[in-house]
Motif scaffolding. Structure first.
Motif, PDB file in Angstrom:
ATOM      1  N   ILE A   1      24.389  10.383  27.472  1.00 53.91           N
ATOM      2  CA  ILE A   1      23.259  10.344  27.711  1.00 53.91           C
ATOM      3  C   ILE A   1      22.871   9.089  28.541  1.00 53.91           C
ATOM      4  O   ILE A   1      22.184   9.390  29.573  1.00 53.91           O
ATOM      5  CB  ILE A   1      22.292  10.335  26.467  1.00 53.91           C
ATOM      6  N   LEU A   2      23.349   7.976  28.402  1.00 53.37           N
ATOM      7  CA  LEU A   2      22.924   6.909  29.249  1.00 53.37           C
ATOM      8  C   LEU A   2      23.381   6.915  30.650  1.00 53.37           C
ATOM      9  O   LEU A   2      22.610   6.823  31.728  1.00 53.37           O
ATOM     10  CB  LEU A   2      23.646   5.697  28.656  1.00 53.37           C
ATOM     11  N   ILE A   3      24.753   7.670  30.928  1.00 49.00           N
ATOM     12  CA  ILE A   3      25.076   7.707  32.251  1.00 49.00           C
ATOM     13  C   ILE A   3      24.441   8.975  32.801  1.00 49.00           C
ATOM     14  O   ILE A   3      24.137   8.734  33.973  1.00 49.00           O
ATOM     15  CB  ILE A   3      26.710   8.448  32.082  1.00 49.00           C
ATOM     16  N   GLY A   4      23.827   9.879  32.124  1.00 49.02           N
ATOM     17  CA  GLY A   4      23.129  10.900  32.676  1.00 49.02           C
ATOM     18  C   GLY A   4      21.691  10.400  33.067  1.00 49.02           C
ATOM     19  O   GLY A   4      21.096  10.726  34.150  1.00 49.02           O
ATOM     20  N   LEU A   5      21.014   9.522  32.464  1.00 52.21           N
ATOM     21  CA  LEU A   5      19.830   8.771  32.662  1.00 52.21           C
ATOM     22  C   LEU A   5      19.887   7.873  33.770  1.00 52.21           C
ATOM     23  O   LEU A   5      19.081   8.002  34.672  1.00 52.21           O
ATOM     24  CB  LEU A   5      19.467   7.946  31.335  1.00 52.21           C
ATOM     25  N   VAL A   6      21.240   7.276  34.082  1.00 52.99           N
ATOM     26  CA  VAL A   6      21.164   6.333  35.060  1.00 52.99           C
ATOM     27  C   VAL A   6      21.473   7.180  36.580  1.00 52.99           C
ATOM     28  O   VAL A   6      20.763   6.872  37.607  1.00 52.99           O
ATOM     29  CB  VAL A   6      22.334   5.456  34.865  1.00 52.99           C
ATOM     30  N   ILE A   7      22.079   8.182  36.455  1.00 49.52           N
ATOM     31  CA  ILE A   7      22.324   9.062  37.434  1.00 49.52           C
ATOM     32  C   ILE A   7      21.064   9.943  38.033  1.00 49.52           C
ATOM     33  O   ILE A   7      20.859  10.109  38.954  1.00 49.52           O
ATOM     34  CB  ILE A   7      23.577  10.119  37.358  1.00 49.52           C
ATOM     35  N   GLY A   8      20.365  10.262  37.084  1.00 50.58           N
ATOM     36  CA  GLY A   8      19.036  10.965  37.271  1.00 50.58           C
ATOM     37  C   GLY A   8      18.152  10.036  37.822  1.00 50.58           C
ATOM     38  O   GLY A   8      17.274  10.314  38.865  1.00 50.58           O
ATOM     39  N   ALA A   9      17.801   8.768  37.533  1.00 49.14           N
ATOM     40  CA  ALA A   9      16.944   7.922  37.796  1.00 49.14           C
ATOM     41  C   ALA A   9      17.572   7.335  39.362  1.00 49.14           C
ATOM     42  O   ALA A   9      16.645   7.399  40.299  1.00 49.14           O
ATOM     43  CB  ALA A   9      17.134   6.528  37.092  1.00 49.14           C
ATOM     44  N   VAL A  10      18.818   7.253  39.646  1.00 50.79           N
ATOM     45  CA  VAL A  10      19.027   6.983  40.880  1.00 50.79           C
ATOM     46  C   VAL A  10      18.957   8.002  41.974  1.00 50.79           C
ATOM     47  O   VAL A  10      18.484   7.633  43.087  1.00 50.79           O
ATOM     48  CB  VAL A  10      20.866   6.556  40.937  1.00 50.79           C
TER      49      VAL A  10
ATOM     50  N   VAL B   1      19.118  15.595  30.270  1.00 47.68           N
ATOM     51  CA  VAL B   1      18.504  14.390  30.659  1.00 47.68           C
ATOM     52  C   VAL B   1      18.462  14.019  32.072  1.00 47.68           C
ATOM     53  O   VAL B   1      17.402  13.409  32.855  1.00 47.68           O
ATOM     54  CB  VAL B   1      19.182  13.333  29.695  1.00 47.68           C
ATOM     55  N   MET B   2      19.579  14.096  32.495  1.00 50.31           N
ATOM     56  CA  MET B   2      19.731  13.855  34.112  1.00 50.31           C
ATOM     57  C   MET B   2      18.620  14.321  34.809  1.00 50.31           C
ATOM     58  O   MET B   2      17.857  13.823  35.811  1.00 50.31           O
ATOM     59  CB  MET B   2      21.039  14.190  34.683  1.00 50.31           C
ATOM     60  N   GLY B   3      18.379  15.873  34.706  1.00 49.52           N
ATOM     61  CA  GLY B   3      17.413  16.405  35.392  1.00 49.52           C
ATOM     62  C   GLY B   3      16.088  16.118  35.048  1.00 49.52           C
ATOM     63  O   GLY B   3      15.178  15.939  35.911  1.00 49.52           O
TER      64      GLY B   3
ATOM     65  N   ILE C   1      18.311  19.416  41.257  1.00 49.52           N
ATOM     66  CA  ILE C   1      18.743  18.758  40.150  1.00 49.52           C
ATOM     67  C   ILE C   1      17.782  18.870  38.960  1.00 49.52           C
ATOM     68  O   ILE C   1      18.039  18.810  37.854  1.00 49.52           O
ATOM     69  CB  ILE C   1      18.806  17.167  40.526  1.00 49.52           C
ATOM     70  N   GLY C   2      16.419  18.821  39.208  1.00 49.10           N
ATOM     71  CA  GLY C   2      15.437  18.898  38.223  1.00 49.10           C
ATOM     72  C   GLY C   2      15.458  20.166  37.505  1.00 49.10           C
ATOM     73  O   GLY C   2      14.959  20.407  36.328  1.00 49.10           O
ATOM     74  N   PHE C   3      16.022  21.213  38.153  1.00 57.15           N
ATOM     75  CA  PHE C   3      16.145  22.484  37.487  1.00 57.15           C
ATOM     76  C   PHE C   3      16.843  22.511  36.191  1.00 57.15           C
ATOM     77  O   PHE C   3      16.485  23.280  35.426  1.00 57.15           O
ATOM     78  CB  PHE C   3      16.569  23.610  38.604  1.00 57.15           C
ATOM     79  N   VAL C   4      17.906  21.600  36.228  1.00 56.30           N
ATOM     80  CA  VAL C   4      18.957  21.787  34.995  1.00 56.30           C
ATOM     81  C   VAL C   4      18.297  21.266  33.820  1.00 56.30           C
ATOM     82  O   VAL C   4      18.516  21.731  32.541  1.00 56.30           O
ATOM     83  CB  VAL C   4      20.088  20.815  35.199  1.00 56.30           C
ATOM     84  N   GLY C   5      17.362  20.346  34.177  1.00 55.41           N
ATOM     85  CA  GLY C   5      16.300  19.654  32.830  1.00 55.41           C
ATOM     86  C   GLY C   5      15.258  21.073  32.490  1.00 55.41           C
ATOM     87  O   GLY C   5      15.298  20.863  31.395  1.00 55.41           O
TER      88      GLY C   5
ATOM     89  N   GLN D   1      25.139  19.446  23.352  1.00 55.20           N
ATOM     90  CA  GLN D   1      26.306  18.716  24.146  1.00 55.20           C
ATOM     91  C   GLN D   1      25.808  18.790  25.575  1.00 55.20           C
ATOM     92  O   GLN D   1      26.470  18.000  26.351  1.00 55.20           O
ATOM     93  CB  GLN D   1      27.394  19.615  23.986  1.00 55.20           C
ATOM     94  N   PHE D   2      24.695  19.582  26.081  1.00 51.20           N
ATOM     95  CA  PHE D   2      24.456  19.589  27.422  1.00 51.20           C
ATOM     96  C   PHE D   2      23.125  18.637  27.615  1.00 51.20           C
ATOM     97  O   PHE D   2      22.445  18.433  28.672  1.00 51.20           O
ATOM     98  CB  PHE D   2      23.836  21.108  27.836  1.00 51.20           C
TER      99      PHE D   2
END
Length: 412
Positions: A16-25, A189-191, A36-40, A183-184
């Motif tokens: 989740i932390l990795i997804g959070l960082v990738i989404g913010a970047v 979270v990235m989205g 990318i936001g569609f997966v959220g 699990q997803f």
């Protein structure tokens, strides 16, 4: 299969932390990539689809399988579990009143204030007695809660082993489906973070930080002031020595495992070391992992009121009391999966006429902050399973003029 196995066995917090960082970047660098936001959005839709069924089955199963303990000891600890849940919700409501927090939500402007207490109660009654199938399809959580209680009581009265086994099995299946969806969560979270950052910038992280501060602060007040004070009143002695033992032996492992159910064996061994009655703690510890959910009550109440503040709904004192009562019931029905308490937020949001579309966005935000929130919540819940079991046991030993042997520092 090896890739899937490695994914499921790796740390969800880290993912989740990795997804959070990738989404913010990505939200900063390529805000125009809406895909990318569609997966959220997909992640939120999946939660919306399973949450009504999960709530219905969990509540019905919990009531149908509830054991009726004999004796005043069992009555006392059940009252302690429920009363402290209520106090946790009430304290969280007070904290949110003095320190209101807003978060980024889409389409928040489409919601209107539910009106006075009479309007809210009238709307609640109509929702409660609505068609149960419609409640499930439309995500009307008050109706879902009412009919799940009715079905659970009916199952308990009928006491048909085949039917009860089916409902328990179906509850396990629903929990497993939620576990699969979670699990997803890192991808979702990235989205979600991408959408929030691309629309509102990095200021959303200060909002998330304020939400975490409210939740962790509420958990700290309940864990270090309110609950020990209750123990002090009951035993008429300093409770912090016993609390230190519970936090050290139970709270720390629960903090990292983030599962009260997984911490049950540890709690049982600690109760044995405390010299408690096995016939008593063998029931109260599993029971506590189900209904002693102070941390969940804090999370549900705080996230509900954050939603209300974000969309401009005022909460009167009568509504706050109703919210605390509904939160108490909702917290007792939180599932054992990671983030299980978050899926009960739509139930309390429905008190204020907040649609499932909005409340599920709040659930998704909950998964973002669950990296911290869920650990503190579980640590509080599990350590107080042992604490209240010990307090009740020691109280009745002293009341019945039996020798009271306290463990370690608590003997002082």
């Amino acid at each position: 299969m090896n890739i899937i196995r490695k994914w499921t066995q790796s740390s969800l917090i880290l993912k989740i932390l990795i997804g959070l960082v990738i989404g913010a970047v990505l939200g900063i660098l390529v805000p125009q990539w809406k895909i990318i936001g569609f997966v959220g959005d997909i992640f939120v839709s999946a939660l919306k689809a399973i949450a009504p069924i999960l709530v219905f089955v969990l509540v019905a199963s919990a009531i149908s399988q509830a054991k009726s303990g004999d004796g005043s000891k069992f009555r006392m600890i059940i009252i302690l579990y429920l009363f402290t849940n209520f106090l946790a919700a009430l304290i969280s409501i007070i904290a949110c009143h003095f320190y209101p927090v807003s978060i980024h939500l889409n389409a928040a402007g489409n919601v209107t204030d539910p009106g006075g207490i009479g309007d809210v109660v009238g709307d609640m009654i109509l929702k409660i007695f609505s068609n149960p199938l419609n409640s499930l399809m439309e995500g009307e959580y008050l109706g879902i809660l009412f009919w799940s209680i009715v079905f659970g009581v009916a199952l308990k009265v009928v006491a048909n082993d085949t039917v009860n086994e089916f409902i328990v099995g179906f509850s396990d299946v629903c929990t497993k489906v939620v576990d699969f969806i979670i699990q997803f969560a890192p991808i979702g979270v990235m989205g979600l973070v991408f959408t929030s950052v691309s629309q509102s910038g990095l200021s959303i992280f200060s909002q998330y930080g304020e939400a975490i501060l409210l939740i962790v602060g509420g958990i700290a007040v309940v864990g270090f002031i309110i609950n020990p004070l209750i123990g002090c009143i009951i035993l008429k002695r300093n409770p912090y020595s016993l609390l230190r033992i519970c936090l050290r032996e139970s709270g720390i492992t629960a903090f990292f495992s983030r599962s009260s159910a997984a911490n049950i064996p540890i709690n049982l061994r600690l109760c044995e070391r405390l010299g408690l009655d096995k016939d008593f703690y063998s029931i109260t510890i599993p029971l506590g992992s189900t209904i002693n959910t102070n941390g969940a009550a804090v999370t549900i109440a705080v996230m509900t009121l954050i939603t209300c503040h974000t969309i401009g709904i005022s909460v009167s004192i009568p509504l706050a009391i109703i919210l605390a009562l509904v939160t108490t019931v909702a917290a007792c029905c939180a599932s054992g999966v990671i983030g299980g308490s978050l899926l009960l937020i739509p139930l309390t949001c429905s008190l204020f006429g907040i649609s499932q579309d909005i409340s599920m966005q709040v659930v998704a935000v909950g998964f973002i902050i669950s990296v911290i929130q869920d650990s503190f919540e579980t640590g509080l819940n599990s350590s107080y399973d042992v604490f209240f079991t010990a307090v009740t046991e020691y109280y009745y030993r002293a009341k019945n003029s039996k020798p009271v042997k306290y463990m370690g520092e608590f003997a002082k």
